[in-house]
Structure formats: structure tokens, C-alpha cells
Write a protein that holds these residues in place. Structure first.
Motif, PDB file in Angstrom:
ATOM      1  N   ILE A  75      57.855  61.784  39.714  1.00 53.55           N
ATOM      2  CA  ILE A  75      58.332  61.591  41.087  1.00 53.55           C
ATOM      3  C   ILE A  75      57.875  62.762  41.941  1.00 53.55           C
ATOM      4  O   ILE A  75      57.989  63.918  41.534  1.00 53.55           O
ATOM      5  N   SER A  76      57.331  62.428  43.104  1.00 54.80           N
ATOM      6  CA  SER A  76      56.878  63.446  44.051  1.00 54.80           C
ATOM      7  C   SER A  76      57.142  62.936  45.461  1.00 54.80           C
ATOM      8  O   SER A  76      56.787  61.796  45.782  1.00 54.80           O
ATOM      9  N   LYS A 104      58.675  59.535  45.818  1.00 53.68           N
ATOM     10  CA  LYS A 104      57.946  58.357  45.336  1.00 53.68           C
ATOM     11  C   LYS A 104      57.593  58.533  43.869  1.00 53.68           C
ATOM     12  O   LYS A 104      57.433  59.645  43.385  1.00 53.68           O
ATOM     13  N   VAL A 105      57.460  57.407  43.172  1.00 54.11           N
ATOM     14  CA  VAL A 105      57.184  57.421  41.732  1.00 54.11           C
ATOM     15  C   VAL A 105      55.772  56.885  41.474  1.00 54.11           C
ATOM     16  O   VAL A 105      55.308  55.982  42.160  1.00 54.11           O
ATOM     17  N   LEU A 106      55.114  57.480  40.488  1.00 58.01           N
ATOM     18  CA  LEU A 106      53.756  57.089  40.125  1.00 58.01           C
ATOM     19  C   LEU A 106      53.760  55.821  39.279  1.00 58.01           C
ATOM     20  O   LEU A 106      54.488  55.720  38.301  1.00 58.01           O
ATOM     21  N   HIS A 153      47.973  66.166  41.369  1.00 56.37           N
ATOM     22  CA  HIS A 153      48.007  64.753  41.753  1.00 56.37           C
ATOM     23  C   HIS A 153      46.596  64.188  41.820  1.00 56.37           C
ATOM     24  O   HIS A 153      46.377  63.094  42.316  1.00 56.37           O
ATOM     25  N   HIS A 187      46.120  53.405  41.043  1.00 51.25           N
ATOM     26  CA  HIS A 187      47.401  54.090  40.928  1.00 51.25           C
ATOM     27  C   HIS A 187      48.014  54.124  42.321  1.00 51.25           C
ATOM     28  O   HIS A 187      47.307  53.967  43.325  1.00 51.25           O
ATOM     29  N   TRP A 242      51.710  55.776  44.576  1.00 46.83           N
ATOM     30  CA  TRP A 242      53.007  56.441  44.638  1.00 46.83           C
ATOM     31  C   TRP A 242      53.893  55.525  45.472  1.00 46.83           C
ATOM     32  O   TRP A 242      53.603  55.258  46.645  1.00 46.83           O
TER      33      TRP A 242
END
Length: 144
Positions: A24-25, A28-30, A103, A113, A115
Motif C-alpha cells: 500500500i502506498s 492505494k494497493v498494488l 515503485h 500493474h 495502484w
């Protein structure tokens, strides 16, 4: 046992154990989308992979993120486990909280991918075993 569309009496020792990263960054989650030549092609998932014999789940997720995304990470606690029976066999998907050191990702087995805000995860075509994890992420982040 978690609330899943899953096993009701499965023995985790006979299930394939798979680690999944909860990175999580910025709230938001990857998530990653499986490539066309992979099982579950085109479905989104929390990145990760199968545990090797004698490997613990934290070591596995660090290795898998390095191999599949070309990124170094630090593994944290188990977030939750989701058991699911696919046509090819049962898995125990172990979600691990991770901190990515970068990232800048290099995809090797995924097409994309993203986020994503936890509240938007269910709008994706998620792999079935990942859905209970997405629901738990939504619940926990709604409470914050």
C-alpha cells in the motif's frame, strides 16, 4: 476459516501455499494483471507466488516480488489467508503486508500493474482467491 467461496474442510498441508503481497502506498494497493500465457490469464491479483519447499511465507514474497516485478521489498505480518479450490487444485493464498523499496516495476509474468484504492478493487476482474482479501482490505480501510 475465513468467509470464502472456498474449502469447508480442506487440510492446508495438502493445499498449494501461495504468498500474495499487500503493498500500500498513498492509500492505494498494488495489483497486477496476469499475462495471456498464464493460468487465470487477464485476471487481476495481488502479486506473489508459490512457496518453495522449506521456505517461509515472508521469504517467499520477497523472492517472488524480486523475480516477478524486479523490486526489493520488506515483508511484514500476515494480513489474512484465503483458501480456494480452483479446477487445477486447492490453494491457500497467504496475504502478506509488504513495503516496496521502489515503485519502479519490471513486469515478467504480468501484462499490467496498477495502484488501486481499496474501495475500487471489486471493480476489477480479480482472481477468485483474491476476492476475500480485497473485501477485507475494503473493510479495514473504510474503518480508518
Amino acid at each position: 476459516m475465513n468467509d470464502l467461496h472456498s474449502t469447508t474442510h480442506g487440510d492446508r498441508r495438502t493445499m498449494k501455499q501461495v504468498a500474495a503481497a499487500i503493498a500500500i502506498s498513498g492509500g492505494k494497493v498494488l495489483v497486477t494483471k496476469r499475462a495471456g500465457d498464464q493460468a487465470l490469464a487477464g485476471m487481476w491479483e495481488f502479486p506473489g507466488g508459490k512457496l518453495e519447499p522449506g521456505e517461509d511465507v515472508q521469504s517467499c514474497i520477497v523472492r517472488e516480488l524480486r523475480e516477478e516485478l524486479g523490486v526489493c521489498s520488506t515483508a511484514g505480518e500476515v494480513f489474512m489467508t484465503s483458501d480456494y479450490i480452483y479446477p487445477g487444485g486447492a490453494i491457500s493464498l497467504i496475504a502478506i503486508e509488504v513495503a516496496l523499496h521502489s515503485h519502479c516495476l519490471a513486469l515478467t509474468v504480468h501484462d499490467e500493474h496498477a495502484w488501486i484504492a481499496p474501495g475500487e478493487l471489486l471493480s476489477l476482474n480479480l482472481a477468485p482467491a483474491d476476492i476475500p482479501i480485497a473485501k477485507e482490505l475494503m473493510k479495514r480501510h473504510a474503518a480508518n
